[in-house]
Scaffold this active site. Structure first.
Site, PDB file in Angstrom:
ATOM      1  N   THR A  37       0.826  -1.210   0.000  1.00 57.93           N
ATOM      2  CA  THR A  37       0.000   0.000   0.000  1.00 57.93           C
ATOM      3  C   THR A  37       0.858   1.257   0.000  1.00 57.93           C
ATOM      4  O   THR A  37       0.344   2.353  -0.198  1.00 57.93           O
ATOM      5  CB  THR A  37      -0.946   0.043   1.221  1.00 57.93           C
ATOM      6  OG1 THR A  37      -0.160  -0.202   2.398  1.00 57.93           O
ATOM      7  CG2 THR A  37      -2.036  -0.995   1.107  1.00 57.93           C
ATOM      8  N   ASP A  58       9.877  -7.722   2.145  1.00 64.69           N
ATOM      9  CA  ASP A  58       8.619  -8.111   2.770  1.00 64.69           C
ATOM     10  C   ASP A  58       8.923  -8.630   4.169  1.00 64.69           C
ATOM     11  O   ASP A  58       9.667  -9.597   4.325  1.00 64.69           O
ATOM     12  CB  ASP A  58       7.928  -9.190   1.920  1.00 64.69           C
ATOM     13  CG  ASP A  58       6.480  -9.345   2.312  1.00 64.69           C
ATOM     14  OD1 ASP A  58       6.212  -9.461   3.533  1.00 64.69           O
ATOM     15  OD2 ASP A  58       5.617  -9.318   1.423  1.00 64.69           O
ATOM     16  N   ILE A  63      14.981 -10.427   8.304  1.00 69.20           N
ATOM     17  CA  ILE A  63      16.018  -9.557   7.729  1.00 69.20           C
ATOM     18  C   ILE A  63      17.017  -9.232   8.844  1.00 69.20           C
ATOM     19  O   ILE A  63      16.636  -9.115  10.013  1.00 69.20           O
ATOM     20  CB  ILE A  63      15.407  -8.270   7.118  1.00 69.20           C
ATOM     21  CG1 ILE A  63      16.483  -7.405   6.470  1.00 69.20           C
ATOM     22  CG2 ILE A  63      14.596  -7.474   8.139  1.00 69.20           C
ATOM     23  CD1 ILE A  63      15.951  -6.331   5.529  1.00 69.20           C
ATOM     24  N   GLY A 102      12.965  -9.962  17.091  1.00 72.96           N
ATOM     25  CA  GLY A 102      14.213 -10.734  16.992  1.00 72.96           C
ATOM     26  C   GLY A 102      15.402  -9.814  16.775  1.00 72.96           C
ATOM     27  O   GLY A 102      16.449  -9.977  17.419  1.00 72.96           O
ATOM     28  N   ARG A 106      18.475  -9.140  19.443  1.00 70.12           N
ATOM     29  CA  ARG A 106      19.855  -9.447  19.056  1.00 70.12           C
ATOM     30  C   ARG A 106      20.766  -8.246  19.213  1.00 70.12           C
ATOM     31  O   ARG A 106      21.871  -8.354  19.725  1.00 70.12           O
ATOM     32  CB  ARG A 106      19.875  -9.940  17.592  1.00 70.12           C
ATOM     33  CG  ARG A 106      21.211 -10.484  17.116  1.00 70.12           C
ATOM     34  CD  ARG A 106      21.071 -11.099  15.731  1.00 70.12           C
ATOM     35  NE  ARG A 106      20.573 -10.155  14.748  1.00 70.12           N
ATOM     36  CZ  ARG A 106      21.322  -9.262  14.096  1.00 70.12           C
ATOM     37  NH1 ARG A 106      22.618  -9.221  14.293  1.00 70.12           N
ATOM     38  NH2 ARG A 106      20.772  -8.445  13.225  1.00 70.12           N
ATOM     39  N   TYR A 145      -6.912  -8.177  11.029  1.00 71.85           N
ATOM     40  CA  TYR A 145      -6.212  -6.953  11.446  1.00 71.85           C
ATOM     41  C   TYR A 145      -6.263  -6.797  12.970  1.00 71.85           C
ATOM     42  O   TYR A 145      -5.228  -6.651  13.619  1.00 71.85           O
ATOM     43  CB  TYR A 145      -6.868  -5.764  10.762  1.00 71.85           C
ATOM     44  CG  TYR A 145      -6.203  -4.427  11.007  1.00 71.85           C
ATOM     45  CD1 TYR A 145      -5.020  -4.077  10.358  1.00 71.85           C
ATOM     46  CD2 TYR A 145      -6.779  -3.500  11.875  1.00 71.85           C
ATOM     47  CE1 TYR A 145      -4.427  -2.840  10.566  1.00 71.85           C
ATOM     48  CE2 TYR A 145      -6.195  -2.254  12.078  1.00 71.85           C
ATOM     49  CZ  TYR A 145      -5.029  -1.926  11.416  1.00 71.85           C
ATOM     50  OH  TYR A 145      -4.442  -0.698  11.626  1.00 71.85           O
TER      51      TYR A 145
HETATM   52  P1  NAD Z   1      -0.307   2.396   4.966  1.00 75.57           P
HETATM   53  O1  NAD Z   1      -1.045   1.259   4.386  1.00 75.57           O
HETATM   54  O2  NAD Z   1      -0.243   3.676   4.203  1.00 75.57           O
HETATM   55  O3  NAD Z   1       1.182   1.981   5.331  1.00 75.57           O
HETATM   56  C1  NAD Z   1       1.578   0.667   5.641  1.00 75.57           C
HETATM   57  C2  NAD Z   1       2.899   0.409   4.954  1.00 75.57           C
HETATM   58  O4  NAD Z   1       3.345  -0.912   5.282  1.00 75.57           O
HETATM   59  C3  NAD Z   1       2.788   0.463   3.420  1.00 75.57           C
HETATM   60  O5  NAD Z   1       3.860   1.218   2.916  1.00 75.57           O
HETATM   61  C4  NAD Z   1       2.874  -0.998   3.007  1.00 75.57           C
HETATM   62  O6  NAD Z   1       3.385  -1.157   1.693  1.00 75.57           O
HETATM   63  C5  NAD Z   1       3.781  -1.564   4.077  1.00 75.57           C
HETATM   64  N1  NAD Z   1       3.644  -3.010   4.303  1.00 75.57           N
HETATM   65  C6  NAD Z   1       2.502  -3.714   4.461  1.00 75.57           C
HETATM   66  N2  NAD Z   1       2.780  -5.011   4.665  1.00 75.57           N
HETATM   67  C7  NAD Z   1       4.139  -5.129   4.611  1.00 75.57           C
HETATM   68  C8  NAD Z   1       5.036  -6.218   4.733  1.00 75.57           C
HETATM   69  N3  NAD Z   1       4.607  -7.473   4.922  1.00 75.57           N
HETATM   70  N4  NAD Z   1       6.381  -5.969   4.615  1.00 75.57           N
HETATM   71  C9  NAD Z   1       6.828  -4.715   4.387  1.00 75.57           C
HETATM   72  N5  NAD Z   1       6.021  -3.637   4.284  1.00 75.57           N
HETATM   73  C10 NAD Z   1       4.695  -3.846   4.386  1.00 75.57           C
HETATM   74  O7  NAD Z   1      -0.944   2.662   6.397  1.00 75.57           O
HETATM   75  P2  NAD Z   1      -0.656   3.797   7.486  1.00 75.57           P
HETATM   76  O8  NAD Z   1      -1.918   4.512   7.698  1.00 75.57           O
HETATM   77  O9  NAD Z   1       0.564   4.545   7.159  1.00 75.57           O
HETATM   78  O10 NAD Z   1      -0.416   2.892   8.778  1.00 75.57           O
HETATM   79  C11 NAD Z   1       0.874   2.627   9.264  1.00 75.57           C
HETATM   80  C12 NAD Z   1       0.778   1.747  10.500  1.00 75.57           C
HETATM   81  O11 NAD Z   1       0.003   2.401  11.503  1.00 75.57           O
HETATM   82  C13 NAD Z   1       0.102   0.404  10.239  1.00 75.57           C
HETATM   83  O12 NAD Z   1       0.759  -0.589  10.984  1.00 75.57           O
HETATM   84  C14 NAD Z   1      -1.295   0.609  10.770  1.00 75.57           C
HETATM   85  O13 NAD Z   1      -1.877  -0.593  11.205  1.00 75.57           O
HETATM   86  C15 NAD Z   1      -1.059   1.574  11.907  1.00 75.57           C
HETATM   87  N6  NAD Z   1      -2.273   2.370  12.182  1.00 75.57           N
HETATM   88  C16 NAD Z   1      -2.669   3.352  11.312  1.00 75.57           C
HETATM   89  C17 NAD Z   1      -3.834   4.053  11.569  1.00 75.57           C
HETATM   90  C18 NAD Z   1      -4.311   5.155  10.654  1.00 75.57           C
HETATM   91  O14 NAD Z   1      -5.381   5.708  10.894  1.00 75.57           O
HETATM   92  N7  NAD Z   1      -3.581   5.547   9.634  1.00 75.57           N
HETATM   93  C19 NAD Z   1      -4.595   3.753  12.703  1.00 75.57           C
HETATM   94  C20 NAD Z   1      -4.175   2.739  13.534  1.00 75.57           C
HETATM   95  C21 NAD Z   1      -3.000   2.055  13.282  1.00 75.57           C
END
Ligand code: NAD
Ligand code: UDP
Length: 311
Positions: A37, A58, A63, A102, A106, A145
């Site tokens: 995303t 990912d 890593i 992890g 470390r 989620y």
């Molecule tokens: P977003 O979707 O814009 O950003 C998430 C990012 O994580 C993206 O760049 C995506 O490509 C990357 N990503 C997803 N799965 C991945 C994986 N397996 N490996 C590597 N990268 C991966 O969302 P955001 O709004 O910027 O949210 C960021 C964090 O904050 C998230 O963890 C979300 O759950 C948390 N959060 C956000 C909100 C909000 O309102 N924006 C509210 C509560 C929690």
């Protein structure tokens, strides 16, 4: 003192603002993302900075990196995206948490988990303090989620108790601002894009459900303070206590964009929480933090951002 900091999900909406802020503070930033995303365009302006590094990876795969701090944001945040491949969402949360913990164990790094107000589910306590255990459906369409984030918190606290890992847990409430993906499916981006395109604003259900919207600069300030030495080993709510119905948000967006779009009703998605508002006493007490940007003020640059994306 300058630190090496890993930001997972760093090319996403919040992550891109956090990377920029950490660079401004003089730190070295490793931005890791699988671009599910997130978008390169969110961080392209940072690539010229020799303290910034972009890693396509990912996080469901391990890593090895040497860092002083980790902010773990890697997880899609929009219901549309996290429900697209729910099993992958669980993996990103569970394996992602295990992998950053992890690394932290470390190399002795401090690690912050971007948790969520969704750990409270459809809350029966209002506003929500961190002591509330929540009301979450474990088998519904939001569970990948909600439960993914809950088990991540469990892992963080077990690594802290058993291995002495220096953890931070931020429970983030709905956050908005520039760099949101116009097609993300979240309410703020949907309404603004619809209003600017002259399309009907899609209200799910009767629009009387509430959310509390935090501007991204306030949220990033809260994250940075939580990561400081004064941050507690307890979950901390970060959000704006101003509470609005979705209908109020729709009216505000049409007014501020000068749009003549009408509002239409669509079915309410399953398990959509009825009310949500953070109790931020803990953040006030430990971090001396509270949001500064009211909704109307934060919507201005957000609308301008979407206008620039659409033109
Ligand atoms: P977003 O979707 O814009 O950003 C998430 C990012 O994580 C993206 O760049 C995506 O490509 C990357 N990503 C997803 N799965 C991945 C994986 N397996 N490996 C590597 N990268 C991966 O969302 P955001 O709004 O910027 O949210 C960021 C964090 O904050 C998230 O963890 C979300 O759950 C948390 N959060 C956000 C909100 C909000 O309102 N924006 C509210 C509560 C929690
Ligand atoms: N919503 C809406 N219209 C939309 C998108 C969302 O009415 O086009 C509603 C959604 O049903 C929820 C609220 O707005 O009640 C916030 O949705 P969002 O997806 O932004 O985040 P959530 O807080 O539900 O994770």
């Amino acid at each position: 003192m300058s630190k090496r900091i890993l930001v997972t999900g760093g090319a996403g909406f919040i992550g891109s603002h956090l990377c920029a802020r950490l660079l401004e503070m003089g730190h070295e930033v490793l931005c890791l993302d699988n671009f599910f995303t997130g978008r390169k365009s969110n961080v392209i302006h940072l690539l010229d900075n020799n303290r910034f590094e972009l890693i396509r990876h990912d996080l469901v795969e391990p890593i090895l990196v040497e860092v002083d701090q980790i902010y773990n944001l890697a997880c899609p945040a929009s219901p549309v995206h996290y429900q697209h491949n729910p099993i992958k969402t669980v993996k990103s949360n569970v394996l992602g948490a295990l992998h950053v913990l992890g690394i932290a164990k470390r190399v002795g790094a401090r690690v912050l988990q971007a948790s969520t107000s969704e750990v409270y589910g459809d809350p029966q306590v209002h506003p929500q303090p961190e002591t509330y255990w929540g009301n979450v459906n474990p088998i519904g369409i939001r569970s990948c989620y909600d439960e993914g984030k809950r088990i991540s918190e469990t892992l963080f606290f077990d690594y802290h108790r058993n291995n002495g890992v220096d953890i931070r847990v931020a429970r983030i409430f709905n956050t908005y601002g520039p760099n949101m993906d116009p097609d993300d499916g979240r309410v703020v981006s949907n309404f603004i894009v619809q209003a600017l395109n002259g399309q009907a604003l899609t209200i799910y259900g009767d629009g009387m459900q509430t959310r509390s919207f935090c501007y991204v600069s306030d949220l990033v300030e809260g994250l940075v303070r939580l990561m400081s030495d004064s941050g507690p080993h307890e979950p901390v709510n970060l959000g704006n206590p101003g509470e609005f119905t979705i209908k109020e948000l729709a009216h505000l967006v049409t007014e501020m964009t000068g749009s003549s779009s009408v509002l239409i009703n669509k079915p309410l998605p399953l398990d959509d929480p009825v009310r949500r508002r953070p109790d931020i006493s803990r953040a006030r007490r430990y971090l001396d933090w509270q949001p500064r940007v009211p909704l109307r003020e934060g919507l201005l640059p957000t609308i301008e951002y979407f206008r620039s994306q659409l033109s």
